[in-house]
Design a protein around this motif. Sequence first.
Motif, PDB file in Angstrom:
ATOM      1  N   LEU A 394       0.825  -1.211   0.000  1.00 44.15           N
ATOM      2  CA  LEU A 394       0.000   0.000   0.000  1.00 44.15           C
ATOM      3  C   LEU A 394       0.858   1.258   0.000  1.00 44.15           C
ATOM      4  O   LEU A 394       0.543   2.235  -0.691  1.00 44.15           O
ATOM      5  N   LEU A 395       1.942   1.254   0.749  1.00 47.30           N
ATOM      6  CA  LEU A 395       2.814   2.429   0.764  1.00 47.30           C
ATOM      7  C   LEU A 395       3.454   2.652  -0.596  1.00 47.30           C
ATOM      8  O   LEU A 395       3.559   3.790  -1.068  1.00 47.30           O
ATOM      9  N   GLU A 396       3.878   1.565  -1.240  1.00 45.83           N
ATOM     10  CA  GLU A 396       4.506   1.706  -2.558  1.00 45.83           C
ATOM     11  C   GLU A 396       3.478   2.074  -3.622  1.00 45.83           C
ATOM     12  O   GLU A 396       3.771   2.849  -4.538  1.00 45.83           O
ATOM     13  N   GLU A 397       2.264   1.522  -3.504  1.00 43.27           N
ATOM     14  CA  GLU A 397       1.236   1.765  -4.514  1.00 43.27           C
ATOM     15  C   GLU A 397       0.628   3.155  -4.386  1.00 43.27           C
ATOM     16  O   GLU A 397       0.395   3.844  -5.371  1.00 43.27           O
ATOM     17  N   ARG A 409      -7.320   0.024   5.001  1.00 48.89           N
ATOM     18  CA  ARG A 409      -7.193  -0.622   3.692  1.00 48.89           C
ATOM     19  C   ARG A 409      -6.580  -2.017   3.789  1.00 48.89           C
ATOM     20  O   ARG A 409      -6.892  -2.886   2.983  1.00 48.89           O
ATOM     21  N   SER A 410      -5.696  -2.208   4.750  1.00 47.48           N
ATOM     22  CA  SER A 410      -5.066  -3.514   4.903  1.00 47.48           C
ATOM     23  C   SER A 410      -5.857  -4.417   5.835  1.00 47.48           C
ATOM     24  O   SER A 410      -5.514  -5.592   5.996  1.00 47.48           O
ATOM     25  N   GLU A 411      -6.895  -3.867   6.476  1.00 49.13           N
ATOM     26  CA  GLU A 411      -7.739  -4.601   7.426  1.00 49.13           C
ATOM     27  C   GLU A 411      -6.902  -5.176   8.566  1.00 49.13           C
ATOM     28  O   GLU A 411      -7.088  -6.306   9.009  1.00 49.13           O
ATOM     29  N   VAL A 428       9.126   5.825   6.351  1.00 50.58           N
ATOM     30  CA  VAL A 428       9.441   7.232   6.591  1.00 50.58           C
ATOM     31  C   VAL A 428       8.166   7.972   6.984  1.00 50.58           C
ATOM     32  O   VAL A 428       7.134   7.857   6.316  1.00 50.58           O
ATOM     33  N   SER A 429       8.242   8.713   8.081  1.00 44.45           N
ATOM     34  CA  SER A 429       7.118   9.541   8.520  1.00 44.45           C
ATOM     35  C   SER A 429       7.177  10.885   7.805  1.00 44.45           C
ATOM     36  O   SER A 429       8.214  11.559   7.803  1.00 44.45           O
ATOM     37  N   LEU A 430       6.061  11.272   7.201  1.00 47.05           N
ATOM     38  CA  LEU A 430       6.000  12.518   6.440  1.00 47.05           C
ATOM     39  C   LEU A 430       5.328  13.611   7.253  1.00 47.05           C
ATOM     40  O   LEU A 430       4.575  13.326   8.191  1.00 47.05           O
ATOM     41  N   PRO A 431       5.547  14.871   6.899  1.00 48.28           N
ATOM     42  CA  PRO A 431       4.815  15.962   7.544  1.00 48.28           C
ATOM     43  C   PRO A 431       3.313  15.745   7.393  1.00 48.28           C
ATOM     44  O   PRO A 431       2.841  15.344   6.334  1.00 48.28           O
ATOM     45  N   GLY A 432       2.580  15.957   8.472  1.00 44.25           N
ATOM     46  CA  GLY A 432       1.138  15.766   8.419  1.00 44.25           C
ATOM     47  C   GLY A 432       0.697  14.409   8.927  1.00 44.25           C
ATOM     48  O   GLY A 432      -0.501  14.132   9.011  1.00 44.25           O
ATOM     49  N   GLY A 433       1.638  13.511   9.250  1.00 46.00           N
ATOM     50  CA  GLY A 433       1.271  12.237   9.855  1.00 46.00           C
ATOM     51  C   GLY A 433       1.240  11.044   8.932  1.00 46.00           C
ATOM     52  O   GLY A 433       1.063   9.918   9.391  1.00 46.00           O
ATOM     53  N   ALA A 434       1.377  11.245   7.624  1.00 48.45           N
ATOM     54  CA  ALA A 434       1.374  10.111   6.699  1.00 48.45           C
ATOM     55  C   ALA A 434       2.728   9.407   6.730  1.00 48.45           C
ATOM     56  O   ALA A 434       3.727   9.957   7.184  1.00 48.45           O
ATOM     57  N   TRP A 435       2.727   8.156   6.225  1.00 47.77           N
ATOM     58  CA  TRP A 435       3.951   7.363   6.144  1.00 47.77           C
ATOM     59  C   TRP A 435       4.172   6.899   4.714  1.00 47.77           C
ATOM     60  O   TRP A 435       3.230   6.737   3.951  1.00 47.77           O
ATOM     61  N   THR A 436       5.432   6.681   4.382  1.00 48.75           N
ATOM     62  CA  THR A 436       5.776   6.140   3.075  1.00 48.75           C
ATOM     63  C   THR A 436       7.076   5.346   3.221  1.00 48.75           C
ATOM     64  O   THR A 436       7.551   5.118   4.341  1.00 48.75           O
ATOM     65  N   THR A 437       7.638   4.928   2.109  1.00 51.55           N
ATOM     66  CA  THR A 437       8.909   4.204   2.153  1.00 51.55           C
ATOM     67  C   THR A 437      10.047   5.128   1.736  1.00 51.55           C
ATOM     68  O   THR A 437       9.840   6.126   1.041  1.00 51.55           O
TER      69      THR A 437
END
Length: 645
Positions: A394-397, A409-411, A428-437
């Motif tokens: 999900l993070l990559e997509e 989304r991942s249940e 990686v934690s992004l500004p605003g609280g989202a995460w990514t790789t």
Amino acid sequence: MSSSADTLGLTIGTAGHIDHGKTLLIEKLTGMRADRPYERERGMTIDIGYAEMRAPDGRRIGFVDLPGHERFIRNMVAGATGIDLALLVVAADDGVMPQTREHLDILDLLGVRKGLVVLNKIDLVDEEMRELATEELREELEGTVLADAEILPCSAATGEGVDAVRARILDSLEEIAHTDDPGAFYCAVQRSFAAAGFGCIVTGVPAAGSIAVGDDIELLPAQAKGRVRAIEIYHDAAEQAQAGHRAALNLAGVHHDDAERGMVVAAPGVYTPTRHVAIQLRLVGSLRRAIKHASPIRFLTGTLEGMATIYLLEGSTLGPGETALVEVRTRAPIPVRQGSPFIVRSDNAKETLGGGIVVAALDKPIGRKNKRLHERLARWAAVLPDPDARIRFLLEEEGALPPAELARRSELDLGWVKQRLAEMEDAVSLPGGAWTTRATVEAAATALREALAAMHREQPLLATLPISDVRDRAGLDEARLAAALEIVGSEAVVEARTVRHKDHKVELDPETEGAARTVEETLRRARYAPPASDKLGDETGLAAKALRGALTYLTARGALIEVQPGILYLRETLDEGIRLLDRISADRGRFEPVEAKAAFGDISRKWLIPLLEYYDRIGATRRDGNARHLTNKGRSMVETGIDVA
């Protein structure tokens, strides 16, 4: 509640033909009757039965007694979902029967990969017949999910061999690892009833996650909200139930008439009822015919059975033994869980056609032409068994997601998702609280650099670029843009809502510089009645290319403002205009359009109305009926001489 009551060691499901002794064997193993009085009177198990025994170390071993008669296959499917170990019971005097084979197919389709085989009723045959029955049974098991299973001779009636079966089950505790399930809570309702003084009680075996007293729940597909008032596990009061536990949940806020078998008690806001379900379907190899596109079927998952239609995504038929990603469209919205097993039966309920896993609940039909969605669903199906892989997918997509959306989304359980994100080295934690790789952020930084370079080449006369345009050109959302800006650091200079590469400088060629002066002189003479932008070429005598360069340069500098499409004013003229409006409104605190018209040199409505609307739009003036007055912002602009629009 004691720790041993919390510890689930194993869930065992019996399977086999009717009257082969499954229920009696469970009684001899556990000391508990799994059937109900009315079933004893009829001499057959109709619904799912439950019993348990304790291992010496206190771990619970739960038994699910599955009905053997063909008319109750739906109950067999409901009970077989989620078992760790299959216990196939075959009577020595009968051997393998039709329901034995169908049960083997169902266990295979539901993903049960470990099992024991009990050759029961050995007291009814002699030694030679016992050996022959064992040999025939081994032949029948070839090519099935239990091909390598141990065959244990036993007589539930006399007790012969029962201790050996029990010992083998205890050995299986060490062979089958039972780990905590990180899924969001999901429990298919097997029974629902009202108890005096308690209200609604539902029973079932949670397929995912855990639930505690006091937790909020959602009853689906009714979407009724409630709370867990009390929990029992195998008739013991408990503070928590988890996947695999045979549990009774006392629900507050839910009326018992609203809860029924086939519904689901779930963590709120995770599972959404739908009529469109993507499934990975594998047909039974022994089918006599292929399944056609748009065929009516019965769809069974958990304790739910409903009529539905199979829609193939490719081709017009699916043959025996074949596997494909397909869509099931149900008659009414149903709750499903990603990765949960299902069975498909014929619409007349006489034949098991196939089974597999639920891939996703969708909000609309998949469609045959949407190949991109087909490919995404196929990749999602491949990662479903691994919770970590779901998160990474999900993070990559998606690029970036906040933990709550990632969990939905991942249940998966939100607390577990947050913990895993903190533990993942490349998250990686992004500004605003989202995460990514980390790879996603680095790719975003590369895309940002490339977008800046390309846009500076294409528009060299712009000193800075609108940051929204650069974001769109790079294909980024706000969160990934912010992360990319952190990585590129001083390479990108951000000013307000614009951005430029640190090395970019506007270098005017003599032709453009001269053209810009000509445009300024023309508009300065025209003051409040400038020529339309499409007439500037005639007024200035400039060639089209030179004029475009001049307009781009002046606009980028802020020296030229388009107050309305086709009407351009010099910034200095607009600043002078606000001072004129302040002057004519000084006495009364307001001014009429006719007064503004005179102040601007008696211009026509063609220019007057766009000018007044522009001042309204930037907040310098406010309309009050037919009159207008300067706002605090307008007065500030007069005092400072700066247009802060």
